[in-house]
Design an enzyme around this catalytic site. Structure first.
Site, short mmCIF file in Angstrom:
data_model
loop_
_atom_site.label_atom_id
_atom_site.label_comp_id
_atom_site.label_asym_id
_atom_site.label_seq_id
_atom_site.Cartn_x
_atom_site.Cartn_y
_atom_site.Cartn_z
N LYS A 132 -35.33 -127.97 76.82
CA LYS A 132 -35.54 -126.86 75.68
C LYS A 132 -34.34 -126.40 75.18
CE LYS A 132 -39.74 -125.10 75.27
NZ LYS A 132 -40.52 -125.07 73.85
N SER A 155 -40.38 -132.64 81.75
CA SER A 155 -39.96 -131.90 80.91
C SER A 155 -39.25 -130.58 81.31
CB SER A 155 -40.68 -131.59 79.79
OG SER A 155 -42.01 -131.02 80.27
#
Length: 506
Positions: free
Chosen positions: A54, A308
């Site tokens: 992110k 992720s």
């Protein structure tokens, strides 16, 4: 190209991410690849400084803000990983960052935001509620909003992952798998890869209880979910982004759904290959890749799964370990009915053969039948079917509960209760060696007239299994019972007078 339809290839190539992000490895998951007979590569975004991809999008967006916007400070809404990206980016740039997070956010993510100088504000039980609060607070204080996914600069920052994948793997890639929450990650990755390698499939992965993108693509418009599951909290989004939806319509080939058990199995797969522990959303792409390869009957394919994130609470691992084997279909959970008569329990155990018993729950209920809740390791569903048929042929009917959420989440811990009709019950805690034959040794040495009225065992991965056993032993057999304990040689502690036993089981 108009501003309404940005050129993502150009934006990704010019993205500013490497002041804070690293180029993460693309690692072959060797053990898993051998097991599934395909080459599965992990794009290790869990190795970023904030343990998530992110920060790429957050920093790229903030690097494009004007000095005036930065001076006022920034605000965002996030389930955790975007929050850390914004906090770290703000720390590097020397600007104020207010982070609004749902109250359900794991504490490890809240602490990480505060450690990086972010002002963590907890509001609402879902991302949507946190988002609404962040917009209101940002307007009131004049802060610049940094969207977690629905912004071209954020999408472009995430798209640098696709750029790295193609640079790191020069050969053909059959498919790339990305988790989907709001859609920023897959939108950026797809926009880059599809421009350069249109034959590579881009597959999104969502949980069965948070499938907003799959429903939206099927409907041809964005669909708002009424509720979402929170196990994979990083992707628990009710309403996907407008721009991310447009890009997914254009570039994403399909979206596949997986359940929590499959995610837990994927977390275990990554641990066995890398010794790293992903968060549930971080393992979502790999769970989808495994499901897709199995569905396709694929062999020799090369696929990439973006791991992720790795921001998970330690206590979450208890659930992960409990469910991983079921998710991999290497553990079956059964309810077996056996007649309440001497020898039935031993027959049942003999039919299990050399299979490892992972769990065993039984409490005397009535004089006719006993109901046993048992977990056993299996190689595949075919072996399970053969076991169920074998039990049936010996008049021990079994029900497969492996996909029964009630059974796995609740019933397994509630099997039992009081049995006042059981006379002369003695309760013992045993330590059984975790090796084949330990239970049969116990049964072989047990007096045939001593009925087993309670049995509880769960494999906890240690050298010795902790087993609770209830046996009906008449007072006149006390000396013989002590001989049995001595002959058995297992560590044993009597709990017949334990208050917990008397309150709940006696």
């Amino acid at each position: 190209m108009s501003s309404a339809c940005p050129d993502y290839l150009e934006r990704i190539l010019n993205a500013q991410v490497y002041d804070v992000a690293i180029e993460t490895p693309l690692d072959l998951a060797a053990n898993l690849s051998r097991r599934v007979d395909n080459r599965i590569y992990l794009k290790r975004e869990d190795m970023q400084p904030v343990f998530s991809f992110k920060l790429r999008g957050a920093y790229n967006k903030m690097s494009k803000l004007s000095p005036e916007q930065l001076a006022r400070g920034v605000i965002c809404a996030s389930a955790g990983n975007h929050a850390q990206g914004v906090a770290l980016s703000a720390q590097r740039m020397g600007v104020r960052a207010v982070i609004v997070m749902p109250t359900t956010t794991p504490q490890i993510k809240v602490d990480a935001v505060r450690a990086r100088g972010g002002e963590a504000v907890l509001a609402g039980e879902s991302f949507d509620e946190a988002y609404a609060h962040a917009v209101e607070l940002g307007d009131r204080e004049g802060l610049t909003f940094v969207h977690p996914y629905d912004d071209p600069e954020v999408i472009a920052g995430q798209g640098t992952i696709g750029m790295e994948i193609l640079r790191q793997h020069a050969g053909p890639i059959d498919a790339v798998f990305c988790a989907i929450g709001g859609g920023g990650l897959i939108a950026g990755v797809a926009a880059y890869i599809k421009r350069l390698r249109p034959n590579t499939r881009i597959v999104g992965v969502e949980t069965v209880d948070a499938d907003a993108m799959k429903r939206s693509l099927a409907a041809g418009e964005r669909v708002r979910l009424q509720s979402v599951g929170l196990f994979a909290d990083g992707t628990a989004v009710k309403f996907v982004g407008e721009e991310t939806f447009r890009l997914c319509q254009q570039y994403v080939d399909e979206v596949i759904l997986v359940d929590n058990d499959a995610i837990c199995a994927a977390i275990k797969d990554v641990f066995e290959d890398t010794r790293s522990i992903l968060e549930p959303s971080g393992a979502l792409a790999l769970a989808g890749a495994k499901a897709w390869l199995a569905r396709e009957g694929a062999h020799g394919r090369a696929v990439v799964a973006v791991t992720s994130g790795a921001n998970t609470n330690f206590d979450r691992l208890r659930f992960v370990a409990e469910r991983a084997e079921v998710g991999e279909q290497r553990e079956a959970v059964l309810a077996v009915t056996i007649p309440e008569k001497p020898g039935s329990f031993r027959l049942f155990c003999s039919l299990l053969g050399s299979r490892n018993v992972t769990e065993f729950n039984y409490r005397y209920a009535d004089p006719q039948n006993a109901h046993i809740f048992v977990g056993v390791t299996i190689q595949d569903r075919g072996e399970l079917a053969r076991l169920v048929e074998s039990l049936k042929q010996h008049d021990l009917p079994a029900v497969d509960l492996s996909d029964d959420e009630l059974a796995k989440s609740h019933v397994r811990y509630m099997v039992g209760g009081r049995a006042p009709q059981v006379d002369n019950e003695r309760i013992y805690r045993f330590s059984f060696p975790e090796r084949p034959g330990a239970l049969m040794k116990f049964l072989d040495n047990l007096h045939t007239d001593w009925n087993i009225s309670l049995f509880h065992y769960r494999n906890h991965g240690s050298d010795f299994g902790r087993v609770l056993v209830g046996m009906q032993v008449p007072p006149q057999d006390q000396s013989e019972f002590q001989d049995f304990l001595d002959r058995l040689g297992y560590e044993a502690v009597e709990e017949t007078d334990n208050p917990a036993y008397k309150l709940f089981l006696g």
